[in-house]
Design an enzyme around this catalytic site. Structure first.
Site, mmCIF file in Angstrom:
data_model
loop_
_atom_site.group_PDB
_atom_site.id
_atom_site.type_symbol
_atom_site.label_atom_id
_atom_site.label_comp_id
_atom_site.label_asym_id
_atom_site.label_seq_id
_atom_site.Cartn_x
_atom_site.Cartn_y
_atom_site.Cartn_z
ATOM 1 N N MET A 186 0.840 -1.203 0.000
ATOM 2 C CA MET A 186 0.000 0.000 0.000
ATOM 3 C C MET A 186 0.877 1.257 0.000
ATOM 4 O O MET A 186 0.396 2.349 0.298
ATOM 5 C CB MET A 186 -0.941 -0.002 1.200
ATOM 6 C CG MET A 186 -1.890 -1.218 1.173
ATOM 7 S SD MET A 186 -3.484 -0.907 1.937
ATOM 8 C CE MET A 186 -2.983 -0.494 3.589
ATOM 9 N N HIS A 232 9.323 -3.371 3.491
ATOM 10 C CA HIS A 232 9.006 -3.562 2.076
ATOM 11 C C HIS A 232 10.291 -3.744 1.275
ATOM 12 O O HIS A 232 10.365 -4.577 0.372
ATOM 13 C CB HIS A 232 8.265 -2.345 1.513
ATOM 14 C CG HIS A 232 6.991 -2.009 2.222
ATOM 15 N ND1 HIS A 232 6.883 -0.947 3.080
ATOM 16 C CD2 HIS A 232 5.771 -2.601 2.199
ATOM 17 C CE1 HIS A 232 5.646 -0.871 3.561
ATOM 18 N NE2 HIS A 232 4.942 -1.876 3.048
#
Lengths: 305, 305
Positions: free
Chosen positions: B43, B50
């Protein structure tokens, strides 16, 4: 003898496990780059309606996969899962004749090895017609078609318009979830006398078989009625129900006119020529003869059905 | 300079439409036969957690696709959709540094161009923990992950174990629906002081930021407690809740021990060493600091977490 005819005579490869099917498909695809795969999902007991889907797939794709799987998930507890007709040997002959390259014949255990917790649910378009008569039916359809699409990864998938609502549900699911597959909707095949081909026709007694013609006959009449100036949706439905009810063995499950493919309802007082300016209309019938439930439909469009 | 480092410095291709992404992927795959695609769905507002997923994907696959999409479907009506942090420019720099080849940045309109009627629903494993606190959340996750898998068609997809329940839900969905993708679960990354990396950490006030350490500290203590002879599931949960409740700004949403990955409940009187003989256990925490809800977890296994 043409290459096409030759390839149609080749015995299809029969595959019973997901693993073997995936390996076979990966091999074929690595051998022929850009290979298009046509997929015809069925519940077996094949008739020429299925045959027409296989033929079309074989004509449009380098590889045609036929699946035969009687999916328990799309049968209700009181439905005909156990007595659903099966004839593997005859199915394989038809598959070969029509040009299938691979026949995928998984067991229930292979498709559902453990309690499945995931469902693919489509709302609205599943809530009327067969979705209303058969609660949970389209949840089972959406889920098994998703599984089969993930296993086969087809370029195109072929569905018969006799199950027009199923086509609408699968197309909605494909659009909403971005499945990378083209849905090809193919016309209903009929016996000479008009009866729509269905695996369930074998259940009919001779007397029921004769009366079952009321479905196709009524659809034909309705197509004429729909062209009458000023006729409303409600009037057409009323005439259709009256025509069906004249058959003493027929018990109407539903006979409804809806927008296609959204399956939205139409106001009874709306005139057909007005309604048709916005979308085609589906006139869908489901009628029981004893324990056997038959469906048939016509899609009416601006130019007449 | 190694090839790897060079390729990591290449600017990733930014793609905003499904059509362009599909065309790009088809071209890359036709250029390199057998190309493996690694996929990292996020997102955005990327952090090194990430980053670690992108790095691993880049190391294991010929092509790495990162998606950045704040999915409205997985936010409840009272949740932080509107204030969810975004920083596209910074995200693209991180994507480039870590070796993403393609960044897919679709708009909400591109992902949901019309009212979507289809949902992918996973039962049981979605009903506890975050699924109980955030009704509908995992329906939104299952649906968008299905869409993204159909668009990207990855070989492997990378998820962080900070969202351990999400990993369990996605794995269940992949198994049940036969998605042809390998789910790679990657360890949680932490700040030097132990705080699990999260895009939501930016919401914390300095005081909350200090107190938020109670999550990782408690998990560490719990790992020691779990090795005490005879300690039961209920005793461990009780000690964990007591430890969390000592932090004045922390409001416990849940602090639970469950089987992993099934997320089945454990009887409070069951001894941990017995329970661990059947499956690993997940100790999952969700704690609010003001409006900010943080999660963290530890997976306990036979050898100790």
């Amino acid at each position: 003898m043409s290459t096409l005819t030759q390839s149609r005579q080749k015995t299809p490869l029969v595959v019973r496990t997901i693993k073997e099917l995936r390996e076979t498909l990966a091999r074929r695809r690595s051998e022929t780059s850009g290979l298009k795969t046509g997929f015809v999902p069925t519940m077996g007991f094949l008739h020429d309606g299925h045959g027409s889907l296989i033929r079309r797939s074989a004509a449009e794709n380098g590889l045609t996969v036929l699946s035969i799987f009687v999916n328990p998930l799309q049968f209700g507890p009181t439905e005909d899962l156990d007595r659903y007709p099966r004839d593997e040997e005859r199915d394989l002959k038809l598959a070969q004749r029509e040009g299938a390259d691979i026949v995928f014949l998984p067991s229930v255990q292979e498709m559902y090895p453990r309690r499945a917790l995931t469902r693919v649910l489509v709302s609205e378009v599943t809530e009327s017609l067969c979705g209303a008569s058969r609660p949970g039916h389209f949840d089972g359809v959406g889920t098994v078609v998703s599984k089969l699409f993930h296993i086969v990864e087809p370029t195109r998938a072929y569905f018969g318009l006799k199950d027009a609502q199923q086509v609408a549900v699968v197309q909605q699911m494909v659009d909403d979830l971005n499945f990378n597959v083209e849905i090809v909707a193919c016309p209903t095949l009929r016996e000479q006398d008009g009866l729509a081909l269905s695996s369930r026709n074998v259940y009919l007694s001779p007397q029921q078989r004769v009366e079952a013609l009321v479905l196709s006959r009524t659809l034909q009449q309705a197509s004429h009625w729909s062209k009458e100036a000023g006729i409303t949706a409600g009037q057409l439905e009323e005439r259709v129900r009256l025509a069906l009810s004249r058959s003493p063995l027929a018990s109407i499950d539903y006979a409804e006119l809806r927008r296609y493919p959204s399956l939205e309802a139409i106001e009874p007082q709306q005139q057909l020529d007005e309604a048709l300016q916005h979308s085609p209309l589906l006139l869908a019938l489901a009628v029981r003869f004893g324990n056997t439930r038959l469906i048939d439909n016509a899609i009416l469009s601006m130019k007449g059905a």
